[in-house]
Scaffold this active site. Structure first.
Site, PDB file in Angstrom:
ATOM      1  N   ASP A 133       0.681  -1.275   0.236  1.00  0.00           N
ATOM      2  CA  ASP A 133       0.036   0.106  -0.140  1.00  0.00           C
ATOM      3  C   ASP A 133       0.963   1.324   0.019  1.00  0.00           C
ATOM      4  O   ASP A 133       0.574   1.993  -0.757  1.00  0.00           O
ATOM      5  CB  ASP A 133      -0.907   0.211   1.380  1.00  0.00           C
ATOM      6  N   TYR A 134       1.814   1.350   0.749  1.00  0.00           N
ATOM      7  CA  TYR A 134       2.697   2.600   1.198  1.00  0.00           C
ATOM      8  C   TYR A 134       3.413   2.767  -0.369  1.00  0.00           C
ATOM      9  O   TYR A 134       3.617   4.131  -0.389  1.00  0.00           O
ATOM     10  CB  TYR A 134       3.478   2.520   2.150  1.00  0.00           C
TER      11      TYR A 134
END
Lengths: 439, 431
Positions: B198-199
């Site tokens: 995600d990041y």
């Protein structure tokens, strides 16, 4: 395809990016440093959006060219360098000599951004650091990449910055990998585990590019440049979830849990007939959906699994993983995907949040039609280095798309173009610098 | 060339002054004047907007009235602090929180009005959902041609997998090939225990937004950014692809060794683990020499098993000092507890104290890039669902209290459900 998907495809297909304007057209970037992957990534990202990047190497080429995992290299350049050497011009100069440094200063005068991966104290001492360059160039944006950063109590530590050091300090390996059993002597894999790619260095480069773009935005309004300091350790650290807030509020730190998770479950890899696949369904509605998909609807009311807090107790996670694998071990990853999509397509909102995805080997990813159609890989025949496959810029954009334009070239391949073309150096001076070994 | 001591002292003085933490609140912000609308849940979209907000953008986080972002209920070991999850706090700093239902036509109209006065939209719904609601890029650009619209998704907005396929962090870890090259050769592929898929995508999305804003400064035109989190991870896998293409086989999982720089790796030692690194021939020779000096047998050999044997009986601190004295590199493997108390990270504002009017003191990660003139900063923590409804719908859009009441009655706008995670703390701390 929906109307929107059709429009989006026509507007953002990378195959049609050529000829469209570029977001960072006119931004000049000078990349300096040797043996540093993160610096290359920062410069590459800016270059993919259209910045004009000049990479400075010592005569003969920089150290990263000689890094060749598995002993594989092409015309003296290893695959890591080859993978990231894109969209730039390649010049050489001997920064350990006065005339080389003078040349560097001339290049810096024409740059908007410098990306440096050499320790700033050394650059400063050599008279080619930020303080010296900004004197005549107040609009200069100067990005410095290191392990610990350029200030703070540990900034002086004499390390050669690289992915491994950044990963170790970031807190990522600490929470990646299998825990120890406790009873028996730990086995080799029951240890903090590296992310297999150079994710620490890559994310260091990404935050570097983010910092530069923020500084460019500030310069638009103020006319002022600035120093952007990136500690690679802190770059990947930003990604370690709630490490600090959990410490602050509960005094608890994340630990290694292998395939398990302290906050969400199921959120795990499961064995399947053809390898492994991911399965997640952690909010109550999604968990209920998953239990119906595997034919065990009663488990949604089992006290071990009935609430999110119960599901994240480690003993319950282990029990649930066993139940899931009873179901998955006799199915392929595609059959699992079909079962999940068949059910969730009839749901909406939180009940549809059952998520899966096959654990692909790289060759399987390379073979998948979705990525081919979306132009995720560049298959190209490079002069000197030959045929290769590289990851394309990931962004599809309708107005100013990022794009892959050119690949690796030998050290100094663009010397003539940059020194005579950009700097207007006379032929005699160019020949003299070449003969003296300064370029 | 100036003398090294004097010169590096000059830089140290500059850096200490230019990055002094007490001066930050009075400095300008790099992204001041940029307004971002976030219609996102969990991590991928919220982190994108968080990164922009930390550098001065005004982020309006749009949540479904009542329960809001489902990330609110992701709580480590089920733990809530003052009725908020520490996992939610970390992703939602410096934001204004509104509760607005985009399933309702009046909700869409309000959203379009917000988009008229905004610069950026970040969403991470399944591909095409916003368009179905009448709030997608094509509808928004009719009202605001300058809008930069970041559509974050698992597999992209178009292509064979675009329709309906959901994705989380670990979907991207799995399908990209990242997990297949992470872990030990005799063990299964490894899922990283944090939400790296995600990041990584979120930061790439934020970067593209900044690039698109720069293009807009020239042209006045916004655009659609289509970013797949799996494709973001594919881009990050360095030599994986040319290697697969050239050798016709996959690179092997190498455990905690770095196969590009053997014997560099993470090694077990007396009080934990340490990274020992030799990035070039010079460092490798020094490491071998140091090992040789440490072993009575004579000449040093820098094979991993020799490094492992040497490290086993020594502490992290001893090994780092040994590396510094010998001329190669080492660093301790650290976790959250050490980060929290680390004076270096505190001095750099990478771990920072935030004083929030609702929650009191809460320590957080500060910004990763340190900008000398327009630094990022964490000004406030996440808030309950709809906490800023009056400010956004009243002050920004100019809706009267009667209009807001009417919309609340129709459940088009709203605030929190009475649940831990969504609601305010029972007793607020004094700031």
């Amino acid at each position: 395809m929906s109307g929107f998907a059709e429009w989006a495809r026509a507007a953002t297909d990378p195959a049609a990016a050529g000829g469209k304007p570029e977001a960072l057209a006119g931004v000049g970037v000078l990349e300096f440093g040797s043996g540093h992957f993160g610096g290359m990534v920062a410069a590459s990202i800016l270059a993919e959006f259209g910045a004009d990047v000049i990479k400075v190497e010592p005569p003969g080429g920089e150290a990263l060219r000689r890094v060749a995992p598995g002993g594989i290299s092409r015309a003296g350049t290893g695959l890591p360098f080859l993978s990231e050497a894109r969209n730039r011009r390649f010049v050489t100069l001997a920064a350990d000599r006065a005339e080389g440094r003078a040349l560097f200063r001339r290049l810096a005068e024409g740059a908007d951004v410098i990306v440096s991966s050499e320790p700033e104290r050394d650059q400063d001492a050599a008279g080619i650091g930020y303080l010296s360059l900004r004197r005549d160039h107040p609009r200069l944006i100067y990005l410095s990449l290191s392990t610990y950063g350029s200030f703070g109590p540990d900034a002086h530590r004499p390390v050669r910055d690289c992915d491994l050091l950044c990963q170790a300090l970031s807190g990522a390996p600490y929470i990646v990998g299998e825990p120890e059993d406790g009873d028996t002597a730990p086995r080799p894999h029951q240890a903090p585990t590296r992310l297999g790619n150079w994710h620490g260095a890559f994310v260091q480069g990404l935050w570097g590019a983010f910092g530069v773009l923020s500084a460019l935005r500030f310069r638009e309004g103020s006319g002022k440049g600035q120093f952007v300091d990136i500690a690679g350790a802190e770059a990947l650290m930003q990604f370690t979830d709630y490490n600090i807030t959990w410490m602050h509020t509960a005094g608890k730190a994340r630990a290694r849990l292998g395939n398990f998770d302290p906050a969400v479950f199921p959120y795990t890899y499961i064995r399947c007939r053809d390898g492994h696949t991911f399965i997640a369904a952690y909010n109550d509605e999604a968990f209920d959906s998953l239990m119906r998909i595997i034919g065990r609807p009663e488990l949604a009311r089992d006290p071990r699994f009935a609430t999110p807090a119960a599901r994240v107790r480690l003993e319950n996670e282990k029990a649930l993983l066993e139940i899931l694998e009873e179901w998955s071990a006799v199915r392929t990853a595609d059959e699992i995907l079909n079962a999940v999509e068949g059910y969730t397509s009839r749901q909406s909102g939180p009940a549809a949040a059952v998520v899966t995805g096959r654990v692909n080997r790289p060759l399987e990813t390379l073979g998948e039609e979705n990525w081919r159609e979306r132009g995720c890989f560049v298959r190209t025949e490079l002069p000197v280095y030959g045929e290769t496959v590289l990851a394309a810029p990931p962004w599809k954009m309708s107005g100013t798309p990022a794009r892959w334009k050119s690949g690796c070239k030998p050290p100094g391949a663009d010397n003539r173009d940059v020194y005579m073309g950009d700097l207007g150096m006379p032929e005699e001076e160019f020949a003299r610098l070449q003969a003296s070994g300064a370029i | 060339m100036s003398s090294e001591g004097a010169s590096s002292g000059k830089f140290r003085d500059f850096a200490e002054e230019a990055f002094a933490l007490p001066a930050i609140p009075a400095k300008p912000e790099a992204l001041a004047g940029v307004r971002v609308l976030e219609v996102a849940t969990r991590i991928f979209g919220p982190a994108t907007a968080d990164y922009l907000g930390v550098f001065g953008a005004e982020v309006i986080k749009v949540e479904l009235p009542g329960r809001g972002d489902l990330m609110r209920y992701v709580a480590p070991e089920g733990f809530f602090w003052k009725d908020v999850s520490p996992a939610f706090l970390a992703l939602n700093r410096n934001k204004l929180h509104v509760g607005l239902d985009l399933h309702a036509p009046e909700g869409v109209e309000l959203f379009l009005r917000l988009a008229e006065v905004s610069d950026v939209v970040v969403e991470n719904l399944r591909a095409g959902t916003m368009d179905e609601w009448g709030a997608g890029y094509l509808q928004l650009r009719e009202r605001n041609p300058g809008i930069v619209y970041a559509a974050n998704s698992g597999f992209g907005q178009w292509g064979p997998y675009a329709a309906g396929r959901a994705s989380y962090d670990a979907t991207a870890q799995a399908v990209s090939g990242f997990s297949a090259i992470t872990g030990f050769p005799d063990q299964p592929p490894l899922k990283a225990g944090f939400w790296v898929g995600d990041y990584t995508g979120a930061l790439m999305s934020a970067i593209a937004i900044l690039a698109a804003l720069r293009a807009r400064s020239e042209t006045g035109q916004g655009q659609l950014i289509d970013l797949s989190q799996a494709e973001a991870m594919i881009r990050a896998l360095d030599w994986t692809w040319p290697y697969a293409a050239q050798c016709g086989q996959d690179r092997r999982r190498a455990g905690s060794l770095d196969p590009s720089y053997l014997p560099s790796g993470i090694y077990r030692c007396a009080d934990g683990f340490v990274a020992i690194s030799a990035r070039d021939e010079e460092e490798r020779v020094r490491l071998a020499r140091a090992l040789g000096a440490a072993r009575p047998a004579g000449e040093g050999d820098a094979a991993p098993e020799h490094v492992a044997a040497f490290a086993a009986s020594r502490t992290r601190e001893e090994l780092v000092r040994w590396a510094e004295a010998s001329g190669f590199s080492a660093a301790p493997v650290r976790g959250g507890r050490e980060q929290y108390g680390d004076p270096h990270l505190r001095a750099r504002g990478t771990v920072c104290e935030v004083t929030d009017p609702l929650y009191g003191r809460i320590d957080e990660f500060g910004p990763a890039p340190k900008l000398s003139r327009s630094p990022g900063r964490v000004k406030s923590s996440a808030k309950p669902v709809g906490w800023h409804n009056d400010r956004v719908f009243g002050e920004l859009l100019g809706l009267s209290p009667a209009e807001r009441d009417e919309l609340t009655r129709k459940r088009v706008i709203g605030t929190w459900a009475d649940l831990p995670g969504a609601r305010p703390p029972k007793v607020a701390d004094e700031p």
